[in-house]
Design a protein around this motif. Structure first.
Motif, mmCIF file in Angstrom:
data_model
loop_
_atom_site.group_PDB
_atom_site.id
_atom_site.type_symbol
_atom_site.label_atom_id
_atom_site.label_comp_id
_atom_site.label_asym_id
_atom_site.label_seq_id
_atom_site.Cartn_x
_atom_site.Cartn_y
_atom_site.Cartn_z
ATOM 1 N N CYS A 168 -11.268 -32.410 0.300
ATOM 2 C CA CYS A 168 -10.980 -31.713 0.615
ATOM 3 C C CYS A 168 -9.911 -30.758 0.805
ATOM 4 O O CYS A 168 -9.771 -29.253 0.872
ATOM 5 N N PRO A 296 -16.573 -22.160 -5.650
ATOM 6 C CA PRO A 296 -16.912 -21.867 -3.843
ATOM 7 C C PRO A 296 -18.906 -21.836 -4.607
ATOM 8 O O PRO A 296 -18.643 -20.771 -5.198
ATOM 9 N N GLY A 350 -4.830 -23.476 -6.607
ATOM 10 C CA GLY A 350 -4.889 -23.003 -5.252
ATOM 11 C C GLY A 350 -3.212 -23.053 -4.922
ATOM 12 O O GLY A 350 -3.497 -22.514 -3.290
ATOM 13 N N ARG A 353 -1.892 -18.354 -2.271
ATOM 14 C CA ARG A 353 -2.973 -18.512 -1.066
ATOM 15 C C ARG A 353 -3.078 -16.438 -0.748
ATOM 16 O O ARG A 353 -3.766 -16.585 0.035
ATOM 17 N N ARG A 376 -9.300 -16.103 -4.579
ATOM 18 C CA ARG A 376 -10.171 -16.712 -3.641
ATOM 19 C C ARG A 376 -11.232 -18.014 -4.856
ATOM 20 O O ARG A 376 -11.718 -18.869 -4.013
ATOM 21 N N ALA A 380 -9.831 -21.938 -1.463
ATOM 22 C CA ALA A 380 -10.980 -22.485 -0.338
ATOM 23 C C ALA A 380 -10.158 -23.525 -0.104
ATOM 24 O O ALA A 380 -10.431 -24.050 1.295
ATOM 25 N N ARG A 381 -9.276 -24.425 -0.811
ATOM 26 C CA ARG A 381 -8.816 -25.795 -0.922
ATOM 27 C C ARG A 381 -7.358 -25.091 -0.925
ATOM 28 O O ARG A 381 -6.329 -24.749 -2.072
#
Length: 389
Positions: A168, A296, A350, A353, A376, A380-381
């Motif tokens: 995750c 994603p 990532g 942010r 983007r 996501a993580r």
């Protein structure tokens, strides 16, 4: 005239010299050299038969975008004090990375205090690294769920939970079977693992801690903390509050994910936060690294990225993401986004942010929409490396 320097994979004789050198360089024995020897690629620099520098590397995956990406995990790098200042560390680093890249690594990670040195080699820190010390009483939860039970020891189910939760985030190591035994062996105090479960369900939390004594004060240190829901989090913190012999509990460097667990669950906010040297990431092979990570499933875009890495000419790639799949290829097209090696590493993990954070980091884009799309794709993580090596 000094004898020439050569770099080799360490045999048993050179390994012992490397261990002795590490003790002299760090001021204490480095147990990881012997403990990781069966699993590591160890390279040493030799002059006139004497080891003057060395370092070890592990070829293991790290999770990015939910997928394991082959990574070179670097540790225990040292140069003899009398040999420093001549660029030997950088030369040895490149040899270490080259050997692991030949074995399949497409990215590399290191924990280091020498951030400027690592930055010159193309590494960058995607996030900060902190430890937290909290008064034991402040961990007590008045609304903890009594249905969450605690059992000593880990099981196949709790190991499976750790792997699922690691996916995750961007950065956790896909731990091999020997990882737990190694971390226990290198801890100065015995470690104890506890698993947390809801009624009739598999584990929802995993906690590893050690207890020690400093002068007349008991110490509790958390080495691993994995939780899947708020009830389990509260039960875990409440369990730690029962260690009354210790006035405080220390969560070691980066053991907690970048979520406000302590901010939202303490009865009093008496936290001592300490900043540590960060995890730094380098993309060794941009094409393969971009293909290896997850993307994603709800995004569909095409961007041209120029990547400027140390020692090479800038190259431009077309990045097309659709339905969770990616296509990466060199292109002569004009880039819409320009990234340095460090910016590429931060974005890949990532670490940006928002588009505003990327602009402050110096990322150059021809339009705000291109930059927002790029952010983007990887955000996501969040970046988190709880594993020490």
């Amino acid at each position: 005239m000094n004898a020439p320097i050569s770099i080799h994979a360490a045999n048993e004789h050179l390994l012992q010299q490397y261990q002795d050198l590490a003790t002299r360089s760090f001021g204490h024995p480095v147990r990881d050299i012997a403990l990781l020897h069966p699993h590591a690629d160890i390279r040493v620099a030799v002059r006139a038969g004497t080891v003057i520098a060395g370092g070890l590397g592990l070829l293991l995956p790290q999770y990015f975008g939910g997928r394991p990406v082959p990574s070179a995990l670097l540790g225990a790098g040292c140069v003899a004090p009398e040999e420093r200042g001549e660029g030997l560390a950088a030369r040895l680093m490149q040899e270490r990375l080259h050997a692991l890249q030949e074995q399949g690594a497409v990215i590399a990670s290191i924990w280091t205090q020498a951030t400027s040195y690592a930055r010159r080699l193309g590494f960058e820190a995607p996030t900060t690294a902190c430890s937290w010390t909290v008064a034991t009483d402040d961990l007590r939860q008045t609304d903890t769920a009594p249905a969450v039970t605690v059992h000593a020891g880990n099981t196949d189910d709790s190991d499976r939970l750790q792997r699922e939760l690691a996916r995750c985030w961007n950065g956790p190591v896909a731990r091999p079977p020997w990882w737990t035994a190694w971390t226990r062996a290198k801890s100065p105090n015995p470690t104890h693992t506890y698993r947390f479960s809801h009624p009739g369900a598999p584990p929802s939390g995993l906690l590893t801690l050690s207890m020690g004594q400093h002068q007349d004060t008991a110490e509790v240190t958390v080495h691993d903390a994995w939780t899947s829901d708020p009830l389990t989090t509260r039960a875990m913190l409440d369990f730690l509050s029962r260690h009354h012999r210790a006035a405080a509990v220390t969560f070691r460097r980066s053991v907690l994910p970048p979520a406000p667990l302590l901010l939202h669950h303490l009865s009093k906010s008496r936290i001592i936060t300490r900043s540590w040297n960060p995890w730094m990431l380098r993309i060794l092979d941009p094409e393969q690294a971009l293909r290896a990570r997850g993307w994603p499933a709800d995004l569909d875009f095409t961007l041209t990225l120029e990547i400027d890495r140390p020692g090479t000419k800038p190259r431009t790639y077309q990045l097309h993401v659709q339905d969770g799949a990616v296509d990466v290829s060199p292109t002569p097209a004009t880039p819409c986004i320009r990234l340095t090696a460090g910016q590429l590493a931060v974005w890949y993990a990532g670490g940006y942010r928002s588009a505003a954070a990327a602009r402050l980091g110096g990322v150059n884009a021809t339009s705000p929409s291109h930059l927002e799309t790029l952010i983007r794709a990887a955000a996501a993580r969040e970046p988190w490396l709880p594993d020490q090596f």
